[in-house]
Motif scaffolding. Sequence first.
Motif, PDB file in Angstrom:
ATOM      1  N   UNK A   1       2.496  -6.162   4.327  1.00  0.00           N
ATOM      2  CA  UNK A   1       2.558  -6.414   2.888  1.00  0.00           C
ATOM      3  C   UNK A   1       1.162  -6.398   2.277  1.00  0.00           C
ATOM      4  N   UNK A   2       0.211  -7.005   2.975  1.00  0.00           N
ATOM      5  CA  UNK A   2      -1.160  -7.052   2.468  1.00  0.00           C
ATOM      6  C   UNK A   2      -1.727  -5.642   2.284  1.00  0.00           C
ATOM      7  N   UNK A   3      -1.523  -4.806   3.294  1.00  0.00           N
ATOM      8  CA  UNK A   3      -2.008  -3.421   3.217  1.00  0.00           C
ATOM      9  C   UNK A   3      -1.288  -2.667   2.100  1.00  0.00           C
ATOM     10  N   UNK A   4       0.038  -2.838   2.044  1.00  0.00           N
ATOM     11  CA  UNK A   4       0.833  -2.140   1.027  1.00  0.00           C
ATOM     12  C   UNK A   4       0.448  -2.592  -0.379  1.00  0.00           C
TER      13      UNK A   4
ATOM     14  N   UNK B   1      -3.825  12.055  -1.866  1.00  0.00           N
ATOM     15  CA  UNK B   1      -3.793  11.598  -0.472  1.00  0.00           C
ATOM     16  C   UNK B   1      -3.253  10.174  -0.361  1.00  0.00           C
ATOM     17  N   UNK B   2      -3.585   9.340  -1.337  1.00  0.00           N
ATOM     18  CA  UNK B   2      -3.230   7.922  -1.274  1.00  0.00           C
ATOM     19  C   UNK B   2      -1.737   7.675  -1.430  1.00  0.00           C
ATOM     20  N   UNK B   3      -1.108   8.320  -2.423  1.00  0.00           N
ATOM     21  CA  UNK B   3       0.303   8.056  -2.726  1.00  0.00           C
ATOM     22  C   UNK B   3       1.239   8.412  -1.563  1.00  0.00           C
ATOM     23  N   UNK B   4       1.167   9.637  -0.994  1.00  0.00           N
ATOM     24  CA  UNK B   4       2.058   9.939   0.138  1.00  0.00           C
ATOM     25  C   UNK B   4       1.839   8.989   1.320  1.00  0.00           C
ATOM     26  N   UNK B   5       0.571   8.670   1.619  1.00  0.00           N
ATOM     27  CA  UNK B   5       0.275   7.769   2.739  1.00  0.00           C
ATOM     28  C   UNK B   5       0.890   6.401   2.527  1.00  0.00           C
ATOM     29  N   UNK B   6       0.645   5.799   1.368  1.00  0.00           N
ATOM     30  CA  UNK B   6       1.105   4.430   1.152  1.00  0.00           C
ATOM     31  C   UNK B   6       2.629   4.355   1.065  1.00  0.00           C
ATOM     32  N   UNK B   7       3.258   5.380   0.484  1.00  0.00           N
ATOM     33  CA  UNK B   7       4.712   5.385   0.379  1.00  0.00           C
ATOM     34  C   UNK B   7       5.356   5.503   1.751  1.00  0.00           C
ATOM     35  N   UNK B   8       4.873   6.436   2.568  1.00  0.00           N
ATOM     36  CA  UNK B   8       5.425   6.632   3.913  1.00  0.00           C
ATOM     37  C   UNK B   8       5.180   5.396   4.778  1.00  0.00           C
ATOM     38  N   UNK B   9       3.994   4.816   4.673  1.00  0.00           N
ATOM     39  CA  UNK B   9       3.643   3.621   5.440  1.00  0.00           C
ATOM     40  C   UNK B   9       4.615   2.484   5.149  1.00  0.00           C
ATOM     41  N   UNK B  10       4.860   2.233   3.871  1.00  0.00           N
ATOM     42  CA  UNK B  10       5.744   1.121   3.489  1.00  0.00           C
ATOM     43  C   UNK B  10       7.200   1.418   3.837  1.00  0.00           C
TER      44      UNK B  10
END
Length: 463
Positions: free
Chosen positions: A366-369, A217-226
């Motif tokens: 950037x902080x979130x990413x 769940x984490x990887x797709x979310x963080x990649x799309x977000x950034x």
Amino acid sequence: MLEFITKVNDAVNSFAWGPIMLLLLLGTGIYLTIRTGFIQVRWFGYIMKNTVGSLFHKSDKDHGKSLSPFQAVTTAMAATVGTGNIAGVTGAIFVGGPGAIFWMWVSAFFGMCTKYAEIALAVKYRTTDKNGSYAGGPMYYIENGLGKKWKWLAIIFAILGTLTSFGIGNIAQSSEIAGAMESLFHVDPLVTGIILAILVAIIVIGGVKRISQVTTYLVPFMAIFYILAGLAVIAIKIADVPAAFAQIFTTAFSFKAVGGGIFGYVIMNAIRQGFARGVFSNEAGLGSAPIAHATSSAKEPAEQAMWGVFEVFVDTIIICTITGLTVILSGIPLGADVLGTYSSKGAAAVSAFNAVLPGTWGGTIIQISLFFFALSTILAWNYYGERCLGYLTDNNKYVNLIYKVLFVLICVVGAVGAGDLMWDIAETLNGLMAIPNLVALLLLSGVVASVTKSYFADKKKKK
């Protein structure tokens, strides 16, 4: 003491990332690309269709003690997509100039095939441990593929892999996120380190299954977000994009001397930064990702190996390029001396985003990413280090427990440590870890070619 450590690291680093190492990295990628018939070009459409395209066909199949192919790739990408995509790329541009981005692309192009080969070998030569789970990676395909007489090389890789898990996989990550948090919100690095340590402890205690459940769940979310955030920056500065690409290409081949230095300094610096940070980011040739992919339930080595091409493409061609364009389009001053004015490379990336986006949106993004990228990388590298140490100790459960406790505590040490030195040490360990893996890839290239030919010949018949 720090000065002594810095000098020793600089000396080792000059070898680990010197001309010979760069030639070995590039040469291995080129050789494997030729031996596999340029699969990253000829079969690119098929690979994308059967990797990212397969995600739209959800399966509820229970894979037992192994991971689904997607769980294996998200675990690997958790380590691959890390702060190197933000802080590492930013640092590369400041030190090596915009041309470093071009050399990242070159390393990624051939790195796609290098990573494909690593994963194919990891699946082919994996074993089942005493707990009934798959175990694989360079240490296993060195010993099982090259024979017992090469076990010394497998041991060297496992030792370096264990040490690297504390460097690239932990200290560098926690150091960068602590620097960004301190720069943005004045959060004490010790507090950041403690929070990270608690989160990591909660997750890694559940082993690879728990880690994969989180990364799925984490990887797709963080990649799309950034990616969306970066595309927003590019959209705002769309008129300057052609000039940015022109700058990347012109500086990538600039042979002029700088500050009275040797002729060709600019291009050599760009190449070194591009390759070093590219490998730091996508981990092609490093030998780490195959450890996660070996746990996949996939039976065909080439089938799981295709995810390696996908990983490098997303990590470097898409995410690293977005970071690079953002830094260039921001218009902030570049240079190694300028980089020294920031508390960390992450803080420099914050400055680039803030220069384009209104208010403090850039810093928040950037902080979130950085937080999610760092957390995911730490989780995956905990597993890599545990597997490398497990190879050396026959998976002694008490040794593994000690390793996990130490790994969690290192999160705090990394957060309060010296940022630049941590990055340099992590980069050195990266280079050293890659050497035994690249040697094995070259010696087992015939096996990779055979696996590839067999798999894709069958696909041709079905066309």
